[in-house]
Structure formats: structure tokens, C-alpha cells
Design an enzyme around this catalytic site. Structure first.
Site, PDB file in Angstrom:
ATOM      1  N   TYR A 157      -4.282   1.878  30.071  1.00  0.00           N
ATOM      2  CA  TYR A 157      -4.238   0.567  29.340  1.00  0.00           C
ATOM      3  C   TYR A 157      -3.786   1.016  27.849  1.00  0.00           C
ATOM      4  CZ  TYR A 157      -6.689  -1.263  33.125  1.00  0.00           C
ATOM      5  OH  TYR A 157      -7.188  -1.855  34.245  1.00  0.00           O
ATOM      6  N   HIS A 163      -7.078   5.029  40.270  1.00  0.00           N
ATOM      7  CA  HIS A 163      -6.037   3.979  39.717  1.00  0.00           C
ATOM      8  C   HIS A 163      -4.724   3.825  40.470  1.00  0.00           C
ATOM      9  CE1 HIS A 163      -4.946   1.455  35.786  1.00  0.00           C
ATOM     10  NE2 HIS A 163      -5.236   0.671  37.114  1.00  0.00           N
TER      11      HIS A 163
END
Length: 329
Positions: free
Chosen positions: A61, A147
Site C-alpha cells: 500500500y 498477500h
């Protein structure tokens, strides 16, 4: 690098610790648009004031920006009151070709002075945790998710990443482990092949669509694996009472058939006097495997609005209406 901290294991997977609503920190990593430090801090402050104590972030992010901003906000706050999750599998490294560009190809309005490298090996995961601790300024990670291994190499990700995470949990380096993905089938496979505490599934168990219901959620319920339902608005499509042309779905413009389904949901909600976003937030929590819903925003007003929406009572008749119209199972 920060030395990995032992003794982090604690009961962070319970509904009580996570709370019904978590803060998704992708938007404060400049998702789609630049966000000032002040606005990011105000969004986090609104979450804290609203009683939110579960915060989810990732190196992906904003190439670490989200983790740095979250860490700066949490500094000085009671660590034992907070549950922090981050993700592994993507290691950040200096971009040898950096020439003043940006990361918007990956949806983040930040300089692309770093690059992501898929590395689900134990060495890569340990390095990822060390780097995240450094950016967050914390001494431990409560939850670590593998992830999006399906984006790169699911076989390698599960074969290497899940055992490595289990060892870190056994050592007390992290408190709980899981997988974070948009793919319900990949998540179900991870539950079968690993020893997970949690699954974060984004966008696949929402009011709009429920592919996670076919296999993943029953499997999690049977094995006692908690589910974190992320992106309940499907990237924004369900975030307003009247889904508009050009609304986002799965990080892109919603196709016509998906937009039409969202509008049918909105119409059915209106008939019962319920806001579409309220129904979208409450729907995932109805399943017994779901521990919490995670919503991201970089706007303090939206964070406060989400907290208020979760407190609204939804008549049972709405769910009956939606089932009768074939809009939910």
C-alpha cells in the site's frame, strides 16, 4: 533492521479483540490519489474516536507509505489496545530504474522509487516482517497475512509462505497468521494446506456477490478459521445509496451488469427504508465465520459515517426480501 521480537503471540483472532469494524489502511497509502499527512492522520483519528482498534496495512500500500503513516499515528497509544495486521510475500527494494516516475500503474500516487518483488520464502518473509516493524515503529505484528500469492505463483506461495508463517507464529514473532486475497478459491486452498488462524477475503463475500460461500466460508467454519471480510463496498460500488455510472468495482469502472445488480440491491433496500451502504456493512457479519468487516478510507467524514452505519438496525425482512428476489443466497 529491527530485531524480530519474541513473545508476540496472543489471542488476536477473537471477535472481541478485532471488533465488528476494522480500518483498512490502503487509502492512506495514496490509493488512486495523493492524500496529505494531515488528512491521513485525521482519518485514523476518526477511526480511533469511533472505537476502532483493528488496523490493517501492507507494504504494497503506497510502497510502505501506509505502514509509515499508521505507525506514526499509533505512536504513544496503548499498544495492548490495538490489533495491527500487515502482509508478507512482497518485499520492497530500491528501484534501479527510478527516474522520477510514480506508482499509479499499481494504483498508488507515490514515487516509484521502490519496486515490489515476490518472495514467499522464509528468508523473504522474515525480512518483510523486519522491514514492516521498522516502518511501523512497533515491536511486534499481531497478524501477518500472506498477500495475494495467486497474483504471482500460488503453488510456490502456499508451499513456502504458509510453513514459514507458521514457524514465525510458533516462535512468537507474530501472534496469528493467514492469507489475504481477492480469490476465494485460493483462500480455500490455503485453509486446506496450511494451519491458519484467519483469512482476509476482499470483495468476495459482500452483499453484491458471495463466491466465498461456495467453499471458503463453510471450510473456515468447520476448521475454526476466522474470516475478515474486507472491501464490503466492492471498491465503492455499494458505498452510496444510488450507485452511479462510473462507480468503481474491483478497482476499475463497474461493468454494466454489475452496476445494474447494485442498483437492484439499492432499490430493494430503499423499499425497506435501509441505506444500501448500511446493508452492505451488516451483511457479511451475519455469517458465523466472519469475525470483522474491514473498510478503508482516507476521509475522516467517511470513517465516522461507516461507524455510524454499523450501529443502524436492519430489519430482518430486508434479508428475506433480498433472498426472495434472488439477490442473495
Amino acid at each position: 533492521m529491527t530485531a524480530l521480537h519474541r513473545g508476540a503471540a496472543n489471542d488476536v483472532t477473537s471477535t472481541e479483540r478485532l471488533g465488528p469494524l476494522g480500518f483498512g489502511a490502503a487509502p492512506i497509502g495514496n490509493l488512486y490519489r495523493p492524500v496529505s499527512d494531515e488528512d491521513a492522520s485525521a482519518a485514523l483519528e476518526a477511526a480511533w474516536e469511533g472505537g476502532i482498534r483493528y488496523y490493517d496495512t501492507a507494504p504494497h500500500y503506497g510502497l510502505g507509505l501506509s505502514e509509515r503513516r499508521l505507525g506514526a499515528f499509533l505512536r504513544g497509544r496503548p499498544r495492548d489496545e490495538v490489533v495491527v495486521s500487515t502482509k508478507v510475500g512482497r518485499v520492497l527494494e530500491p528501484n534501479p530504474d527510478f527516474a522520477g516516475g510514480d506508482d499509479l500503474a499499481d494504483a498508488y500516487a507515490v514515487p516509484n522509487d521502490l519496486v515490489r518483488r515476490f518472495d514467499p520464502s522464509e528468508a523473504g518473509i522474515r525480512r518483510s516482517i523486519e522491514d514492516s516493524l521498522e516502518r511501523l515503529g512497533l515491536d511486534r505484528i499481531d497478524i501477518a497475512y500472506l498477500h495475494d500469492p495467486d497474483v504471482y505463483d500460488l503453488d510456490q506461495g502456499l508451499a513456502e509462505g504458509l510453513p514459514a508463517l507458521a514457524r514465525l507464529r510458533d516462535e512468537g514473532v507474530v501472534g496469528a497468521i493467514g492469507i489475504g486475497t481477492n480469490d476465494a478459491d485460493a483462500a480455500a486452498r490455503a485453509v486446506r494446506e496450511g494451519d491458519l488462524d484467519l483469512v482476509m477475503i476482499a470483495g468476495r463475500y459482500t452483499l453484491l456477490e458471495q463466491p466465498a460461500l461456495d467453499d471458503l466460508l463453510p471450510l473456515c467454519e468447520a476448521r475454526g478459521v476466522g474470516v475478515v471480510a474486507a472491501a464490503p463496498y466492492n471498491s465503492g460500488l455499494l458505498a452510496t445509496d444510488t450507485p452511479a455510472d462510473g462507480a468503481r468495482y474491483d478497482y476499475a469502472e463497474a461493468p454494466g451488469d454489475v452496476l445494474e445488480r447494485a442498483r437492484r440491491l439499492a432499490e430493494a433496500c430503499r423499499a425497506r427504508g435501509v441505506s444500501l451502504p448500511v446493508a452492505a456493512l451488516r451483511f457479511p457479519l451475519r455469517h458465523p465465520a466472519v469475525r470483522t468487516v474491514v473498510v478503508g478510507s482516507a476521509r475522516a467524514s467517511s470513517v465516522r459515517e461507516n461507524a455510524a452505519r454499523l450501529a443502524v438496525e436492519v430489519p430482518e425482512g430486508l434479508w428475506t426480501d433480498l433472498r426472495d428476489e434472488g439477490l442473495i443466497p
